[in-house]
Design a protein around this motif. Structure first.
Motif, mmCIF file in Angstrom:
data_model
loop_
_atom_site.group_PDB
_atom_site.id
_atom_site.type_symbol
_atom_site.label_atom_id
_atom_site.label_comp_id
_atom_site.label_asym_id
_atom_site.label_seq_id
_atom_site.Cartn_x
_atom_site.Cartn_y
_atom_site.Cartn_z
ATOM 1 N N GLU A 1 0.647 -1.351 0.049
ATOM 2 C CA GLU A 1 -0.145 0.070 0.323
ATOM 3 C C GLU A 1 1.196 1.239 0.132
ATOM 4 O O GLU A 1 2.286 1.395 1.133
ATOM 5 C CB GLU A 1 -0.565 -0.139 1.115
ATOM 6 N N ARG A 2 0.674 2.194 -0.253
ATOM 7 C CA ARG A 2 1.306 4.101 -1.071
ATOM 8 C C ARG A 2 1.031 4.180 0.063
ATOM 9 O O ARG A 2 0.217 4.374 0.416
ATOM 10 C CB ARG A 2 1.688 4.560 -2.259
ATOM 11 N N HIS A 3 1.875 4.981 0.179
ATOM 12 C CA HIS A 3 1.721 6.384 1.341
ATOM 13 C C HIS A 3 1.126 5.881 2.983
ATOM 14 O O HIS A 3 0.442 6.664 3.420
ATOM 15 C CB HIS A 3 0.751 7.354 0.940
ATOM 16 N N GLU B 1 5.669 3.896 5.032
ATOM 17 C CA GLU B 1 6.409 4.942 4.072
ATOM 18 C C GLU B 1 6.745 5.888 4.706
ATOM 19 O O GLU B 1 7.562 6.928 4.536
ATOM 20 C CB GLU B 1 5.445 4.737 3.102
ATOM 21 N N SER C 1 5.677 -3.358 -5.233
ATOM 22 C CA SER C 1 3.802 -2.839 -5.059
ATOM 23 C C SER C 1 3.037 -4.149 -5.414
ATOM 24 O O SER C 1 2.150 -3.702 -5.125
ATOM 25 C CB SER C 1 3.156 -2.560 -6.692
ATOM 26 N N LYS D 1 9.644 -0.441 -1.108
ATOM 27 C CA LYS D 1 8.250 -0.691 -1.863
ATOM 28 C C LYS D 1 7.945 -1.639 -3.071
ATOM 29 O O LYS D 1 9.224 -0.525 -3.576
ATOM 30 C CB LYS D 1 7.837 0.531 -1.268
#
Length: 105
Positions: A29-31, A35, A54, A52
């Motif tokens: 999960e981005r952000h 992170e 995907s 990180k």
């Protein structure tokens, strides 16, 4: 506990020997909180490599990726709940200097 782990490595006394800190984040999960924490607090640290991916990876996949991306001769793995003693790296360096044919996993 990631902060404690990173801080325990940053305070190592290695007498000018360069080293990198590689963080392999297993949440695709981005952000997310990890992170954000790393980029807000440690993005200015020379030699810090934040990875990180995907896709979700198992533990062995992360370890293999770290071995693949590691820009140095040696790689020491600590988990986010490990804290290094103050003389951790200097002790390892002295062992490696004394026994230059040593290898370990």
């Amino acid at each position: 506990t990631l902060k404690q782990t990173i801080e325990s490595i940053l305070k190592q006394k290695v007498f000018g020997l360069p080293f990198n800190i590689m963080i392999s984040d297993n949440n695709p999960e981005r952000h997310d909180d990890t992170e954000k924490f790393v980029t807000e607090h440690y993005s200015n640290i020379p030699g810090l490599i934040y990875c990180k991916y995907s896709d979700s990876m198992n533990v062995a996949g992360h370890w293999n990726k770290l071995f693949e991306l590691c820009p140095t001769k040696y790689l020491i793995m600590l988990h986010d709940d490990d804290v290094a003693l103050d003389d951790f790296l200097s002790t390892l360096i002295s062992i490696l200097d004394k026994y230059d044919d040593i290898s370990y996993y």
